[in-house]
Motif scaffolding. Structure first.
Motif, PDB file in Angstrom:
ATOM      1  N   GLU A   1       0.950  -1.145  -0.090  1.00 18.10           N
ATOM      2  CA  GLU A   1      -0.164  -0.036  -0.155  1.00 18.10           C
ATOM      3  C   GLU A   1       0.817   1.378  -0.032  1.00 18.10           C
ATOM      4  O   GLU A   1       0.532   2.553  -0.242  1.00 18.10           O
ATOM      5  N   GLY A   2       2.218   1.174   0.441  1.00 19.17           N
ATOM      6  CA  GLY A   2       3.170   2.323   0.421  1.00 19.17           C
ATOM      7  C   GLY A   2       2.816   3.248   1.426  1.00 19.17           C
ATOM      8  O   GLY A   2       3.089   4.677   1.551  1.00 19.17           O
ATOM      9  N   GLY A   3       2.457   2.483   2.548  1.00 17.55           N
ATOM     10  CA  GLY A   3       2.170   3.447   4.059  1.00 17.55           C
ATOM     11  C   GLY A   3       1.817   2.672   5.082  1.00 17.55           C
ATOM     12  O   GLY A   3       1.806   1.448   5.072  1.00 17.55           O
ATOM     13  N   ARG A   4       1.639   3.275   6.088  1.00 19.89           N
ATOM     14  CA  ARG A   4       1.186   2.542   7.418  1.00 19.89           C
ATOM     15  C   ARG A   4      -0.268   2.206   7.175  1.00 19.89           C
ATOM     16  O   ARG A   4      -1.171   2.666   6.885  1.00 19.89           O
ATOM     17  N   ALA A   5      -0.355   0.593   7.788  1.00 17.61           N
ATOM     18  CA  ALA A   5      -1.511  -0.147   7.537  1.00 17.61           C
ATOM     19  C   ALA A   5      -2.116  -0.203   8.993  1.00 17.61           C
ATOM     20  O   ALA A   5      -3.094  -1.034   9.082  1.00 17.61           O
ATOM     21  N   GLY A   6      -1.635   0.062  10.091  1.00 11.87           N
ATOM     22  CA  GLY A   6      -1.983  -0.176  11.331  1.00 11.87           C
ATOM     23  C   GLY A   6      -0.999   0.045  12.258  1.00 11.87           C
ATOM     24  O   GLY A   6       0.150   0.704  11.839  1.00 11.87           O
ATOM     25  N   THR A   7      -1.157  -0.475  13.743  1.00  9.46           N
ATOM     26  CA  THR A   7      -0.301  -0.505  14.576  1.00  9.46           C
ATOM     27  C   THR A   7      -0.379  -1.982  15.388  1.00  9.46           C
ATOM     28  O   THR A   7      -1.300  -2.556  15.275  1.00  9.46           O
ATOM     29  N   LYS A   8       0.618  -1.868  16.214  1.00 13.94           N
ATOM     30  CA  LYS A   8       0.953  -3.145  16.988  1.00 13.94           C
ATOM     31  C   LYS A   8       1.329  -2.802  18.453  1.00 13.94           C
ATOM     32  O   LYS A   8       2.446  -1.973  18.565  1.00 13.94           O
ATOM     33  N   THR A   9       0.766  -3.180  19.380  1.00 15.33           N
ATOM     34  CA  THR A   9       1.020  -2.901  20.880  1.00 15.33           C
ATOM     35  C   THR A   9       2.456  -3.701  21.061  1.00 15.33           C
ATOM     36  O   THR A   9       2.444  -4.775  20.982  1.00 15.33           O
ATOM     37  N   VAL A  10       3.393  -3.027  21.719  1.00 16.61           N
ATOM     38  CA  VAL A  10       4.649  -3.765  21.919  1.00 16.61           C
ATOM     39  C   VAL A  10       5.104  -3.237  23.045  1.00 16.61           C
ATOM     40  O   VAL A  10       4.967  -1.976  23.422  1.00 16.61           O
ATOM     41  N   ARG A  11       5.585  -4.135  23.922  1.00 16.00           N
ATOM     42  CA  ARG A  11       6.241  -3.761  25.284  1.00 16.00           C
ATOM     43  C   ARG A  11       7.529  -4.798  25.580  1.00 16.00           C
ATOM     44  O   ARG A  11       7.780  -5.713  25.129  1.00 16.00           O
ATOM     45  N   LEU A  12       8.659  -3.756  25.956  1.00 14.80           N
ATOM     46  CA  LEU A  12      10.001  -4.620  26.324  1.00 14.80           C
ATOM     47  C   LEU A  12       9.921  -5.070  27.930  1.00 14.80           C
ATOM     48  O   LEU A  12       9.794  -4.354  28.808  1.00 14.80           O
ATOM     49  N   GLU A  13       9.860  -6.341  27.913  1.00 14.59           N
ATOM     50  CA  GLU A  13       9.850  -6.811  29.265  1.00 14.59           C
ATOM     51  C   GLU A  13      11.146  -6.550  29.944  1.00 14.59           C
ATOM     52  O   GLU A  13      12.182  -6.441  29.377  1.00 14.59           O
ATOM     53  N   PRO A  14      11.062  -6.427  31.463  1.00 16.66           N
ATOM     54  CA  PRO A  14      12.323  -6.251  32.119  1.00 16.66           C
ATOM     55  C   PRO A  14      13.469  -7.213  32.056  1.00 16.66           C
ATOM     56  O   PRO A  14      14.671  -6.855  31.934  1.00 16.66           O
ATOM     57  N   ASP A  15      13.196  -8.618  31.526  1.00 12.92           N
ATOM     58  CA  ASP A  15      14.353  -9.380  31.237  1.00 12.92           C
ATOM     59  C   ASP A  15      14.754  -9.426  29.726  1.00 12.92           C
ATOM     60  O   ASP A  15      15.427 -10.415  29.550  1.00 12.92           O
ATOM     61  N   GLN A  16      14.212  -8.496  28.711  1.00 14.46           N
ATOM     62  CA  GLN A  16      14.503  -8.518  27.436  1.00 14.46           C
ATOM     63  C   GLN A  16      15.489  -7.540  27.232  1.00 14.46           C
ATOM     64  O   GLN A  16      15.813  -6.537  27.927  1.00 14.46           O
ATOM     65  N   ILE A  17      16.245  -7.771  25.988  1.00 16.87           N
ATOM     66  CA  ILE A  17      17.056  -6.724  25.220  1.00 16.87           C
ATOM     67  C   ILE A  17      16.531  -6.257  24.119  1.00 16.87           C
ATOM     68  O   ILE A  17      16.034  -7.136  23.184  1.00 16.87           O
ATOM     69  N   LEU A  18      16.448  -5.045  23.692  1.00 17.51           N
ATOM     70  CA  LEU A  18      15.517  -4.531  22.502  1.00 17.51           C
ATOM     71  C   LEU A  18      17.162  -5.005  21.443  1.00 17.51           C
ATOM     72  O   LEU A  18      18.386  -4.373  21.529  1.00 17.51           O
ATOM     73  N   LEU A  19      16.756  -5.606  20.343  1.00 19.61           N
ATOM     74  CA  LEU A  19      17.712  -6.101  19.428  1.00 19.61           C
ATOM     75  C   LEU A  19      17.165  -5.297  18.010  1.00 19.61           C
ATOM     76  O   LEU A  19      16.279  -5.732  17.608  1.00 19.61           O
ATOM     77  N   LEU A  20      18.309  -4.636  17.279  1.00 17.07           N
ATOM     78  CA  LEU A  20      17.821  -3.836  16.172  1.00 17.07           C
ATOM     79  C   LEU A  20      19.053  -4.180  15.041  1.00 17.07           C
ATOM     80  O   LEU A  20      20.042  -3.941  15.322  1.00 17.07           O
ATOM     81  N   ASP A  21      18.329  -4.641  13.894  1.00 16.55           N
ATOM     82  CA  ASP A  21      19.146  -4.906  12.676  1.00 16.55           C
ATOM     83  C   ASP A  21      18.968  -3.780  11.785  1.00 16.55           C
ATOM     84  O   ASP A  21      17.853  -3.459  11.360  1.00 16.55           O
ATOM     85  N   CYS A  22      20.033  -2.638  11.677  1.00 21.53           N
ATOM     86  CA  CYS A  22      19.502  -1.467  10.887  1.00 21.53           C
ATOM     87  C   CYS A  22      20.725  -0.868  10.178  1.00 21.53           C
ATOM     88  O   CYS A  22      21.893  -0.652  10.629  1.00 21.53           O
ATOM     89  N   LEU A  23      20.428  -0.340   8.966  1.00 21.21           N
ATOM     90  CA  LEU A  23      21.362   0.424   8.361  1.00 21.21           C
ATOM     91  C   LEU A  23      22.065   1.754   9.008  1.00 21.21           C
ATOM     92  O   LEU A  23      23.247   1.675   9.043  1.00 21.21           O
ATOM     93  N   HIS A  24      21.208   2.458   9.691  1.00 23.07           N
ATOM     94  CA  HIS A  24      21.599   3.438  10.340  1.00 23.07           C
ATOM     95  C   HIS A  24      21.276   3.478  11.648  1.00 23.07           C
ATOM     96  O   HIS A  24      21.266   4.470  12.484  1.00 23.07           O
ATOM     97  N   GLY A  25      21.646   2.433  12.180  1.00 31.31           N
ATOM     98  CA  GLY A  25      21.697   2.176  14.039  1.00 31.31           C
ATOM     99  C   GLY A  25      22.700   3.057  14.525  1.00 31.31           C
ATOM    100  O   GLY A  25      22.476   3.465  15.938  1.00 31.31           O
ATOM    101  N   PHE A  26      23.754   3.775  13.949  1.00 33.52           N
ATOM    102  CA  PHE A  26      24.640   4.573  14.696  1.00 33.52           C
ATOM    103  C   PHE A  26      24.210   5.938  14.490  1.00 33.52           C
ATOM    104  O   PHE A  26      25.170   6.932  14.983  1.00 33.52           O
ATOM    105  N   TYR A  27      23.221   6.238  13.801  1.00 32.88           N
ATOM    106  CA  TYR A  27      22.940   7.690  13.437  1.00 32.88           C
ATOM    107  C   TYR A  27      22.322   8.297  14.663  1.00 32.88           C
ATOM    108  O   TYR A  27      21.434   7.967  15.245  1.00 32.88           O
TER     109      TYR A  27
END
Length: 486
Positions: free
Chosen positions: A289-315
């Motif tokens: 569709e070329g755009g946002r189609a909705g949202t998803k509820t997300v929460r980082l649990e205390p025992d979790q690490i946020l992991l991101l694979d990203c071109l511009h992660g150091f930006y």
């Protein structure tokens, strides 16, 4: 050659006016050329050979290119008004335009990477020790080249002999072992930080296009999960702006390679909220569709690490307000270091070209993009790298080499021969103004033609190249799930 110059002042970054000094342009061009081994690195028969013939010394070439930039600056009559002169950034843009217009691609890339590295230094995003100059990690490159020499694959000719003799099997095993050992080393750096006074909450896997981030992310995650670590992964593609906010150029192409293609403010807000234990409504992006189609509820649990694979992660704007002690940054690049031919020219092949070949194959197989389209798009890729990826590699807590001596033999069957993906020279006829694309195409074509390739059968089976090798992310047959290839 004398050129007419009517510019008398320049606007500095603090908006103060200073005398315009053409010698500064000359010296900057000379330094960029010297950093890549001289202008000869950019000698291109049929493109700029006449310029080299008429300007036989480095000084004369630098003077010509500096004069060309000054001519471009003088083309804007507003620059002749003493109180409204060109800014430093405008001058740098015109230097790059002059370099690229005459095919001085290596010099231009070095100039641009140095330019943006200095920018991040001024912004305080880098320390002097983290500044990487023209973007070439020289110490790591020479170390990799020495290892390749010891294994008999430090030049294309040596690599070809190794493939023909069958010794490439041992080289594959050894180079993959080096890669796996580097991931083990990353794990040993991460684990103590998870248990430290300021526990690790965020891991970035960053690197330029087609460097092998996805395979590396999966392998690193598997190792860390064996130690009991748990992860939440975000797909940052969901933060792309809608298509209507990505203007097209004259060939209907869009620049998705800049960090500004993402909603940086929302992403940063969500990262900080997650790390604070809050729940977010993450966007869901629909490429159909070329755009946002909705949202998803997300929460980082205390025992979790946020992991991101990203071109511009150091930006820096992405992680603004997030303490560095809470982050681990891994950088991956394809340091596929070997000499052209038999090494007698002392010229190294370009590991950037290996990534271009990888991406051409991935785009053709999984994006319905022709190899020609990928090459025409690569100038966007390269600009994004030289602005917000490569100059920031000094921020990395750990670096991984995702390039291997056997990459080129494994890639060749897809580009040379029957059903080859590589475009033909005549395909560029209507794109004569895209000099950067034609230069890269000619170089990649010559490189692939010079390499002894594996057979299609050798590539198709897992006997020679294991299914979990990084190159499988591109040639297919990976035993690791590659999300962007699904």
């Amino acid at each position: 050659m004398a050129v007419q110059n009517l510019i008398v002042k320049v606007q500095k970054r603090n908006r103060a006016l200073a005398k315009f000094d053409p010698a500064r342009i000359l010296h900057a061009i000379q330094r960029a050329a010297e950093s890549v081994g001289g202008f000869q690195r950019d000698f291109l028969p049929g493109i700029n050979d006449a310029l080299f013939a008429s300007h036989p010394t480095e000084q004369l070439l630098a003077s010509f290119l500096a004069d060309a930039a000054i001519v471009c600056l003088n083309a804007d009559p507003h620059h002749h008004i003493a109180n409204f002169p060109p800014t430093i950034e405008v001058i740098q843009d015109q230097v790059l335009h002059a370099l690229r217009s005459y095919g001085f691609q290596h010099t231009a890339d070095a100039y641009e990477c140095y330019r943006w590295g200095r920018h991040w230094l001024r912004e305080g995003a880098l320390t002097p020790a983290q500044f990487v100059g023209n973007g070439f990690p020289v110490d790591r490159m020479w170390k990799t080249l020495e290892v390749n020499r010891q294994r008999g694959v430090d030049s294309v000719a040596a690599l070809n002999e190794t493939v023909q003799s069958g010794r490439i099997r041992e080289v594959i095993a050894a180079s993959l072992a080096d890669y796996e050992a580097s991931l083990d080393e990353a794990v040993q750096k991460i684990l103590p930080r998870r248990q430290g006074h300021d526990p690790l909450r965020l891991i970035w896997i960053c690197g330029p296009s087609a460097s092998g981030k996805t395979t590396t992310t999966v392998k690193l995650t598997q190792r860390l999960e064996q130690h009991g670590l748990k992860f939440l992964m975000l797909n940052l593609d969901d933060y792309f702006w809608s298509l209507v906010e990505h203007p097209t150029d004259w060939i209907n192409d869009r620049n998705y390679e800049t960090p500004e293609a993402l909603d940086i403010q929302l992403l940063n807000q969500h990262l900080r909220a997650l790390l604070d234990g809050q729940t977010i409504e993450k966007p869901i992006y629909s490429f159909k569709e070329g755009g946002r189609a909705g949202t998803k509820t997300v929460r980082l649990e205390p025992d979790q690490i946020l992991l991101l694979d990203c071109l511009h992660g150091f930006y820096p704007p992405i992680t603004e307000g997030i303490d560095a002690s809470a982050q681990f940054r891994l950088y991956i690049e394809t340091l596929n270091v070997l000499y052209e031919g038999d090494g007698s020219t002392n010229r190294l092949t370009q590991f950037t070209d290996v990534r271009l070949i990888r991406r051409m194959l991935r785009d053709a197989r999984h994006r319905n993009h022709s190899a020609l389209r990928t090459i025409l798009h690569w100038h966007y890729v390269r600009y994004g790298e030289l602005f917000s990826i490569i100059p920031l590699m000094g921020l990395a807590d750990h670096m991984v080499n995702g390039g291997f001596p056997f990459d080129l033999p494994a890639l060749k069957p897809f580009f040379i021969g029957p059903n080859a993906l590589l475009p033909k020279p005549e395909d560029f006829a209507q794109y004569s103004g895209f000099l950067d694309a034609r230069i890269r195409y000619d170089r990649v074509k010559a490189l692939l033609e010079s390499v002894e390739g594996f057979t299609e059968k050798q590539v198709a089976t897992g006997d020679l190249i294991p299914g979990d090798a990084v190159i499988r992310e591109f040639i297919g047959g990976s035993t690791i799930q590659i999300p962007h290839n699904e």
